[in-house]
Design an enzyme around this catalytic site. Sequence first.
Site, mmCIF file in Angstrom:
data_model
loop_
_atom_site.group_PDB
_atom_site.id
_atom_site.type_symbol
_atom_site.label_atom_id
_atom_site.label_comp_id
_atom_site.label_asym_id
_atom_site.label_seq_id
_atom_site.Cartn_x
_atom_site.Cartn_y
_atom_site.Cartn_z
ATOM 1 N N ARG A 153 46.887 -79.570 -23.109
ATOM 2 C CA ARG A 153 47.144 -78.463 -22.391
ATOM 3 C C ARG A 153 47.418 -77.112 -23.127
ATOM 4 O O ARG A 153 47.748 -76.103 -22.413
ATOM 5 C CB ARG A 153 48.804 -78.807 -21.829
ATOM 6 C CG ARG A 153 49.368 -77.750 -20.826
ATOM 7 C CD ARG A 153 50.516 -78.144 -19.768
ATOM 8 N NE ARG A 153 51.325 -78.798 -20.645
ATOM 9 C CZ ARG A 153 52.216 -78.013 -21.697
ATOM 10 N NH1 ARG A 153 52.360 -76.801 -21.550
ATOM 11 N NH2 ARG A 153 53.155 -79.057 -22.312
ATOM 12 N N TYR B 177 35.881 -65.130 -2.087
ATOM 13 C CA TYR B 177 35.959 -66.804 -1.905
ATOM 14 C C TYR B 177 37.379 -67.063 -0.994
ATOM 15 O O TYR B 177 38.377 -66.383 -1.318
ATOM 16 C CB TYR B 177 36.053 -67.436 -3.238
ATOM 17 C CG TYR B 177 36.242 -69.029 -2.783
ATOM 18 C CD1 TYR B 177 35.238 -69.763 -2.513
ATOM 19 C CD2 TYR B 177 37.628 -69.776 -3.520
ATOM 20 C CE1 TYR B 177 35.424 -71.112 -2.272
ATOM 21 C CE2 TYR B 177 37.715 -70.926 -3.084
ATOM 22 C CZ TYR B 177 36.574 -71.861 -2.641
ATOM 23 O OH TYR B 177 36.886 -73.175 -2.437
ATOM 24 N N ASP C 274 34.586 -63.074 -10.150
ATOM 25 C CA ASP C 274 34.163 -64.411 -10.198
ATOM 26 C C ASP C 274 32.607 -64.389 -9.945
ATOM 27 O O ASP C 274 32.036 -64.036 -9.198
ATOM 28 C CB ASP C 274 34.751 -64.779 -8.704
ATOM 29 C CG ASP C 274 34.511 -66.549 -8.142
ATOM 30 O OD1 ASP C 274 33.272 -66.872 -8.764
ATOM 31 O OD2 ASP C 274 35.378 -66.850 -7.556
ATOM 32 N N LYS D 287 30.529 -75.613 -9.282
ATOM 33 C CA LYS D 287 29.433 -75.456 -8.698
ATOM 34 C C LYS D 287 28.130 -75.532 -9.691
ATOM 35 O O LYS D 287 27.835 -76.553 -9.968
ATOM 36 C CB LYS D 287 29.706 -74.040 -8.078
ATOM 37 C CG LYS D 287 30.820 -73.849 -7.242
ATOM 38 C CD LYS D 287 30.976 -74.681 -6.153
ATOM 39 C CE LYS D 287 32.429 -74.899 -5.535
ATOM 40 N NZ LYS D 287 32.976 -73.487 -5.151
HETATM 41 C C1 LIG Z 1 34.447 -73.033 -5.188
HETATM 42 C C2 LIG Z 1 34.755 -71.685 -5.411
HETATM 43 C C3 LIG Z 1 36.055 -71.418 -5.974
HETATM 44 C C4 LIG Z 1 37.022 -72.373 -6.335
HETATM 45 O O1 LIG Z 1 36.604 -73.414 -7.219
HETATM 46 P P1 LIG Z 1 37.128 -75.038 -7.015
HETATM 47 O O2 LIG Z 1 36.605 -75.549 -8.177
HETATM 48 O O3 LIG Z 1 36.861 -75.244 -5.525
HETATM 49 O O4 LIG Z 1 38.675 -74.830 -7.456
HETATM 50 C C5 LIG Z 1 36.100 -70.213 -6.285
HETATM 51 N N1 LIG Z 1 35.194 -69.007 -6.247
HETATM 52 C C6 LIG Z 1 33.901 -69.495 -5.850
HETATM 53 C C7 LIG Z 1 32.770 -68.425 -5.636
HETATM 54 C C8 LIG Z 1 33.410 -70.837 -5.152
HETATM 55 O O5 LIG Z 1 32.327 -71.078 -4.824
#
Ligand SMILES: *Cc1c(COP(=O)(O)O)cnc(C)c1O
Length: 375
Positions: A43, A97, A168, A193
Amino acid sequence: MGKATQCVHSGSIADPIHQGLNSPIFTSSSFGYLKTGDNVYPRYFNTPNQQSVVAKLCALEGTESGLLFGSGMAAISTTLLTLVGRGDHAVLQRDIYGGTHHLVTAEFPKLGIDYTFANNDAEDLESAIRSNTKLIYIETPSNPLLRVTDVEAVARVARRHGIVTAIDNTFASPINQNPAMLGIDIVIHSGTKYLGGHSDLCCGVVLTTGEIAKRVRSVAMSFGGSLNATSCYLLERSLKTLGLRVEKQNQNAMAIARHLATHPSVKRVYYPGLESHPGFDVARKQMRGFGGMLSFQLESRTVNTRRFLERLALIMPAVSLGGVDTIVCAPAETSHVKLSAAERAEMGIDDGLLRLSVGVEDVQDLIDDLDAAMQ
Ligand SMILES: *Cc1c(COP(=O)(O)O)cnc(C)c1O
């Protein structure tokens, strides 16, 4: 080193006993402290496997340090709540998102944090800045319309006002876009992803340089969203082929976007690699490839969207994105289902919009599948 070489080699843990090529997996949650003088604990984000994967990601993004989380949202929520608290204000790009949007609208008011959603150009984001603004948060290309934000322009505005920036970078992946090199302070990925890339792993990452890393790490240790050793290893294994995968996904998506753009049953295609896309010039300036994500709208007079989804044979209607399998979804039913119809309309997301996450298959098979389903 080039990106593909970094993907394979950066950060690997040497195995001096057996000379194994792969990093050993250290599953311990308890580590002795006398010799290291350091408290190592999962952690605390400092176990060997966490650090080796972070080193690879830092090489790829051009950052100094990072933290691996159990999901993208753990990475995002920890970052946001490090940077803004009671009495602060955040400026966020409107078409972020869906999960991040929901986090802001559902949790910020409870915590006394003020926010403004703005359009994705630097002027609109700047005009939303107040005296108590502590963060500008962007996402490009955006989900699901692939809008392109000028990253360098936003970084310049923020710097002028002394405000921290976060992005992001999930859709682009570090292969196509490196925001830290363009002046952004914090780079976030949903590793679920492209980084994971095989639809079998859920994780997130925050990458930073300088003092800000300490602040995020301290909050992250309290919130406790760290990634376990086995998942770290799966992520490391996945990252070795990130360069290969994303390059193929870039090529496949470009070919499919071009094909759909001239198809009589397709009303509109959103892909930043098409010259007709409003973000094309900025995308060409700040991205090495245009990515594997595209959205499109069928001609509703000739094709029923639901029947189209049911008739696809190879491309599975499924949630998430970035994997080796090509999948499709309707954002109104999936990623943006938590938003009200009015909020979706404000973002320009039609209920019939389809989002394609292009995989690494032979592109002609994908095009044939799309054509057959439209037919
Ligand atoms: C899927 C996604 C998230 C969130 O990620 P998780 O792993 O599902 O918590 C955040 N930003 C974007 C652009 C995403 O595609």
